[in-house]
Write a protein that holds these residues in place. Structure first.
Motif, PDB file in Angstrom:
ATOM      1  N   ILE A 146       0.870  -1.179   0.000  1.00  0.00           N
ATOM      2  CA  ILE A 146       0.000   0.000   0.000  1.00  0.00           C
ATOM      3  C   ILE A 146       0.902   1.222   0.000  1.00  0.00           C
ATOM      4  N   PHE A 147       0.623   2.145  -0.895  1.00  0.00           N
ATOM      5  CA  PHE A 147       1.346   3.410  -0.906  1.00  0.00           C
ATOM      6  C   PHE A 147       0.331   4.480  -0.552  1.00  0.00           C
ATOM      7  N   ALA A 148       0.457   5.030   0.646  1.00  0.00           N
ATOM      8  CA  ALA A 148      -0.535   6.027   1.066  1.00  0.00           C
ATOM      9  C   ALA A 148       0.098   7.405   1.025  1.00  0.00           C
ATOM     10  N   GLY A 149      -0.709   8.404   0.695  1.00  0.00           N
ATOM     11  CA  GLY A 149      -0.120   9.737   0.657  1.00  0.00           C
ATOM     12  C   GLY A 149      -1.128  10.857   0.682  1.00  0.00           C
ATOM     13  N   SER A 150      -0.655  12.027   1.104  1.00  0.00           N
ATOM     14  CA  SER A 150      -1.523  13.191   1.297  1.00  0.00           C
ATOM     15  C   SER A 150      -1.354  14.248   0.227  1.00  0.00           C
ATOM     16  N   LYS A 151      -0.221  14.208  -0.462  1.00  0.00           N
ATOM     17  CA  LYS A 151      -0.050  15.243  -1.483  1.00  0.00           C
ATOM     18  C   LYS A 151      -0.624  14.712  -2.778  1.00  0.00           C
ATOM     19  N   LYS A 152      -1.910  15.020  -2.954  1.00  0.00           N
ATOM     20  CA  LYS A 152      -2.698  14.399  -4.015  1.00  0.00           C
ATOM     21  C   LYS A 152      -2.063  14.509  -5.390  1.00  0.00           C
ATOM     22  N   ARG A 153      -1.731  15.757  -5.738  1.00  0.00           N
ATOM     23  CA  ARG A 153      -1.218  16.007  -7.088  1.00  0.00           C
ATOM     24  C   ARG A 153       0.030  15.159  -7.339  1.00  0.00           C
ATOM     25  N   MET A 154       0.927  15.157  -6.354  1.00  0.00           N
ATOM     26  CA  MET A 154       2.194  14.451  -6.498  1.00  0.00           C
ATOM     27  C   MET A 154       1.966  12.948  -6.660  1.00  0.00           C
ATOM     28  N   LEU A 155       1.048  12.404  -5.850  1.00  0.00           N
ATOM     29  CA  LEU A 155       0.796  10.973  -5.941  1.00  0.00           C
ATOM     30  C   LEU A 155       0.126  10.581  -7.250  1.00  0.00           C
ATOM     31  N   TYR A 156      -0.830  11.399  -7.679  1.00  0.00           N
ATOM     32  CA  TYR A 156      -1.453  11.111  -8.968  1.00  0.00           C
ATOM     33  C   TYR A 156      -0.398  11.111 -10.064  1.00  0.00           C
ATOM     34  N   ASP A 157       0.489  12.118 -10.001  1.00  0.00           N
ATOM     35  CA  ASP A 157       1.577  12.164 -10.981  1.00  0.00           C
ATOM     36  C   ASP A 157       2.395  10.886 -10.952  1.00  0.00           C
TER      37      ASP A 157
END
Ligand SMILES: Nc1ncnc2c1ncn2[C@@H]1O[C@H](COP(=O)(O)OP(=O)(O)O)[C@@H](O)[C@H]1O
Ligand SMILES: [Mg+2]
Length: 382
Positions: free
Chosen positions: A190-201
């Motif tokens: 699982i890769f969880a993250g809060s910086k939406k834009r960065m993770l989508y990228d």
């Protein structure tokens, strides 16, 4: 009775509002070996959800480890964090840690210390000058798969705040991680993250190392009915109650962000400790207290913003943040061209004051928004 509303740390057990649907879906995906990117703004409950998911998996005899990448400030600290999390998830007894390391990574020597609470702490002695840190990381990345095979168990690994990997050594480390984990058949990630834009990228850009590496799950706020029931129950267990419009007010002011709801309820609980029934006025007064209490911090922030940025924030606080580029909106709030609004908004987003939600702009800190809206009427300042 101790305050049942908890904020600022992951919630477990009785304090965790069961996200049944999310847990069911995640369990199914993980068991079918899917890699998952779990994305939401901060404070929605990703970490809490992972902790709950992992306790379900452990009941099913899985081994689980969570690595918080906010804590990794260098490749060495990542290696230490990763190694320690994995060893600890597999062996709970300190005396076994050494044997484990000898078996799997003999080149590493552990240090075991006892912390003030009397618990054993493990750390790995890494001597960056003596060994190639990238080789060591490769070994560590493969550790879960090796363990899974040797112990005949399934393993689940969660990288929390995964986007922080970008702050280490960029592309190189991402590529190395990818190259290793894509060969693993007994480990789910699982890769969880809060910086939406960065993770989508990270998952959707063909040039990115994690392009199409897994399924994207967007974590939503918590079901409103479930949260209401939770609040009512906690008050009633102390023979206290909360009025319906007070509840309504809590949900509007907090914009239903789980952290905010718990934080506000926590303050209400304390402020009106001896009081049997909580009213809407009590909620209002508590919000005012919280916003006013933050004045030193908010004033510092405010002073650093440009006049134009302040205007944009005031306009969004007053309006709700929809259609902010329209002519009507700009006229009403004295904002000039759409381009200048865009410049301010971009800067406010990159400093994490605002976020974009569908077609509107929202405050990340709702109490900052309250402070801005109230500062003229309540605090007598411009
Ligand atoms: N399932 C839940 N039940 C109750 N409160 C929750 C839940 N999930 C999150 N919260 C509240 O939100 C806060 C932040 O949760 P956390 O899991 O740390 O979020 P994230 O990892 O997304 O930043 C918690 O401290 C708690 O107050
Ligand atoms: Mg978290």
């Amino acid at each position: 009775m101790i305050n049942p509303f908890i904020y600022g740390e992951e919630v477990v057990g009785d304090s965790f509002i069961n996200r049944e649907d999310e847990l069911r879906m995640l369990t199914r995906d993980i068991e079918s070996n899917e890699r998952i990117f779990l994305i939401s703004p901060r404070r929605y409950g990703k970490t809490s959800l992972i902790v709950s998911l992992f306790s379900i998996l452990r009941e099913r005899r899985w081994l689980t480890a969570r690595i918080d990448l906010y804590k990794a400030t260098s490749l060495e600290s990542l290696a230490n964090l990763y190694g320690v999390s994995i060893i600890r998830s597999i062996e709970s007894k300190p005396e076994k840690w050494i044997r484990f390391l000898k078996e799997f990574i003999p080149m590493l020597r552990p240090t075991i210390t006892i912390n003030p609470d009397g618990q054993a702490e493990l750390s790995l002695n890494l001597h960056p000058r003596e060994q190639n840190i990238e080789l060591l990381l490769d070994k560590l990345y493969n550790l879960p798969e090796e363990i899974a095979v040797r112990h005949k168990k399934r393993v689940a690994i969660a990288f929390d705040e995964f986007q922080e990997i970008r702050t280490l050594n960029g592309e190189k480390i991402e590529k190395a991680l990818r190259a290793n984990i894509q060969r693993h058949h007994n480990v789910s990630y699982i890769f969880a993250g809060s910086k939406k834009r960065m993770l989508y990228d990270m998952v959707s850009k063909p040039s990115s190392a994690f392009y199409k590496m897994g399924k994207v799950i967007h974590l939503n706020k918590i079901n409103r009915k479930d949260f209401e029931r939770f609040i009512i129950t906690k008050f009633s267990q102390a023979r206290r109650s909360i009025s319906e419009d007070a509840l309504e007010k809590i949900f509007t002011i907090t914009e239903e962000i789980p952290y905010n709801i718990q934080f506000l309820c926590h303050q209400i609980w304390d402020k009106y400790y001896g009081q049997k029934k909580i009213t809407v006025d009590d909620v209002e007064a508590t919000v005012k207290d919280i916003a006013f209490g933050q004045t030193p911090i908010y004033t510092t922030i405010w002073d650093r913003l440009t006049l134009h940025q302040r205007r944009v924030l005031k306009a969004i606080a007053a309006s709700g943040g929809k259609g902010i580029f329209s002519q009507d909106f700009r006229q009403q709030y004295g904002l000039d061209s759409p381009a200048s609004v865009q410049t301010s908004v971009n800067s406010l987003i990159s400093h994490e004051f605002l976020d974009r939600e569908n077609d509107s702009y929202v405050f990340l800190d709702v109490f900052f928004k309250e402070w801005i809206s109230r500062r003229m009427s309540d605090f007598g300042s411009e």
